[in-house]
Design a protein around this motif. Structure first.
Motif, mmCIF file in Angstrom:
data_model
loop_
_atom_site.group_PDB
_atom_site.id
_atom_site.type_symbol
_atom_site.label_atom_id
_atom_site.label_comp_id
_atom_site.label_asym_id
_atom_site.label_seq_id
_atom_site.Cartn_x
_atom_site.Cartn_y
_atom_site.Cartn_z
ATOM 1 N N GLU A 68 0.821 -1.214 0.000
ATOM 2 C CA GLU A 68 0.000 0.000 0.000
ATOM 3 C C GLU A 68 0.854 1.263 0.000
ATOM 4 O O GLU A 68 0.458 2.295 -0.550
ATOM 5 N N ARG A 69 2.047 1.161 0.597
ATOM 6 C CA ARG A 69 2.954 2.309 0.661
ATOM 7 C C ARG A 69 3.889 2.388 -0.544
ATOM 8 O O ARG A 69 4.761 3.245 -0.589
ATOM 9 N N GLY A 70 3.734 1.480 -1.489
ATOM 10 C CA GLY A 70 4.503 1.555 -2.726
ATOM 11 C C GLY A 70 5.765 0.727 -2.788
ATOM 12 O O GLY A 70 6.560 0.878 -3.729
ATOM 13 N N CYS A 71 5.979 -0.146 -1.825
ATOM 14 C CA CYS A 71 7.166 -1.011 -1.852
ATOM 15 C C CYS A 71 6.954 -2.178 -2.816
ATOM 16 O O CYS A 71 5.837 -2.664 -2.985
ATOM 17 N N HIS A 72 8.050 -2.624 -3.417
ATOM 18 C CA HIS A 72 8.039 -3.820 -4.253
ATOM 19 C C HIS A 72 8.671 -4.956 -3.449
ATOM 20 O O HIS A 72 9.763 -4.798 -2.893
ATOM 21 N N LEU A 73 7.999 -6.096 -3.401
ATOM 22 C CA LEU A 73 8.453 -7.217 -2.580
ATOM 23 C C LEU A 73 9.006 -8.341 -3.447
ATOM 24 O O LEU A 73 8.453 -8.663 -4.501
ATOM 25 N N TYR A 74 10.100 -8.937 -2.964
ATOM 26 C CA TYR A 74 10.766 -10.020 -3.684
ATOM 27 C C TYR A 74 11.195 -11.091 -2.683
ATOM 28 O O TYR A 74 11.486 -10.783 -1.525
ATOM 29 N N VAL A 75 11.267 -12.317 -3.138
ATOM 30 C CA VAL A 75 11.801 -13.400 -2.311
ATOM 31 C C VAL A 75 13.208 -13.727 -2.784
ATOM 32 O O VAL A 75 13.451 -13.877 -3.985
ATOM 33 N N ALA A 76 14.142 -13.825 -1.827
ATOM 34 C CA ALA A 76 15.523 -14.232 -2.117
ATOM 35 C C ALA A 76 15.869 -15.348 -1.135
ATOM 36 O O ALA A 76 16.188 -15.088 0.024
ATOM 37 N N THR A 77 15.772 -16.583 -1.585
ATOM 38 C CA THR A 77 15.957 -17.731 -0.703
ATOM 39 C C THR A 77 16.977 -18.712 -1.261
ATOM 40 O O THR A 77 17.112 -18.860 -2.481
ATOM 41 N N PHE A 87 4.495 -10.962 -4.406
ATOM 42 C CA PHE A 87 5.890 -10.805 -4.824
ATOM 43 C C PHE A 87 6.040 -10.591 -6.326
ATOM 44 O O PHE A 87 5.453 -11.308 -7.132
ATOM 45 N N ASP A 88 6.876 -9.606 -6.674
ATOM 46 C CA ASP A 88 7.171 -9.343 -8.081
ATOM 47 C C ASP A 88 8.001 -10.476 -8.680
ATOM 48 O O ASP A 88 7.789 -10.879 -9.821
ATOM 49 N N ILE A 89 8.973 -10.960 -7.919
ATOM 50 C CA ILE A 89 9.828 -12.070 -8.353
ATOM 51 C C ILE A 89 10.088 -12.975 -7.155
ATOM 52 O O ILE A 89 10.354 -12.488 -6.053
ATOM 53 N N ILE A 90 10.009 -14.275 -7.364
ATOM 54 C CA ILE A 90 10.389 -15.263 -6.351
ATOM 55 C C ILE A 90 11.664 -15.926 -6.852
ATOM 56 O O ILE A 90 11.645 -16.672 -7.831
ATOM 57 N N ALA A 91 12.783 -15.617 -6.207
ATOM 58 C CA ALA A 91 14.087 -16.115 -6.648
ATOM 59 C C ALA A 91 14.649 -17.094 -5.627
ATOM 60 O O ALA A 91 14.643 -16.827 -4.421
ATOM 61 N N GLY A 92 15.133 -18.220 -6.129
ATOM 62 C CA GLY A 92 15.724 -19.221 -5.251
ATOM 63 C C GLY A 92 16.894 -19.906 -5.920
ATOM 64 O O GLY A 92 17.348 -19.497 -6.995
#
Length: 219
Positions: free
Chosen positions: A98-107, A127-132
């Protein structure tokens, strides 16, 4: 405010203890190793399993590779569904978006499993991208995953400033991996790391809960 938020999966977004430890117990049993207290296996949560089997149970490189395959036998059919959501995290994702952040997973978890877990928990849409990591070991360290994620963002939005990115994780590996790119980290204390672990690796921020994490990201 940090515009891009990279989040670890196990011990940060999810409570993975049951699935991971059951998988490790299954793999160790194939080598005739029994464990009386499953909490002694908590250090397996976070770092690459291949390294953990060698470090914590003295398996050779070849044995560790086989142990990972045994682990996947269990995890791919049962363990991925033995996960829960860490308290307050879904509400945190909603606030950050809601505050404009972009979320991503880095696992460091294999990307396929990460996507299956997040889909099962109905969190994947945040999440914009889920990276593993990859099964072929071409991308198996936290730094390698972050590098891959940064390339994905650059291709989609242009190269981001490292000052606009924050890593969130529960182990020193998150701090070390992010620092390789000049990215600061929020160490969450509700996962499987400790305050002492984060202090030893000079983690910039600490958060006791999801609400504190959000406050740091939005400050």
């Amino acid at each position: 405010m940090y515009k891009y938020v990279f989040l670890d999966l196990d011990g940060t977004i999810t409570e993975p203890e049951e699935g991971i430890i059951n998988g490790v117990l299954y793999a160790l049993s194939k080598f005739g190793i029994t464990v009386e207290d499953r909490t002694t296996l908590y250090p397996y949560i976070g770092p690459p399993l291949r390294d953990s089997f060698r470090e914590f149970h003295g398996l050779s490189e070849e044995e560790a590779e086989q142990a990972v395959l045994y682990y996947r036998e269990y995890y791919s059919t049962k363990g991925i569904y033995q996960n829960g959501i860490m308290p307050g995290m879904e509400a945190a994702f909603q606030t950050l978006q809601e505050r404009g952040c972009h979320l991503y997973v880095a696992t460091s978890k294999p990307e396929l499993y990460a996507k299956q877990i997040l889909e099962h928990l109905k969190l994947d849409g945040y999440f914009d991208i889920i990276a593993g990591s990859t099964f072929d070991k071409s991308r198996d360290s936290k730094a390698a995953v972050i590098e891959y994620l940064l390339a994905g963002i650059a291709a989609d939005q242009g190269k981001p400033s490292m000052d606009d990115i924050i890593m969130v994780g529960d182990r020193e590996f998150d701090v070390i991996g992010a620092r390789a790119f000049g990215i600061e980290t929020i160490g969450v204390l509700f996962g499987y790391g400790s305050k002492e672990e984060f202090e030893a690796c000079d983690c910039r921020y600490l958060a006791e809960n999801a609400e504190e994490m959000v406050q740091i990201i939005l400050r």
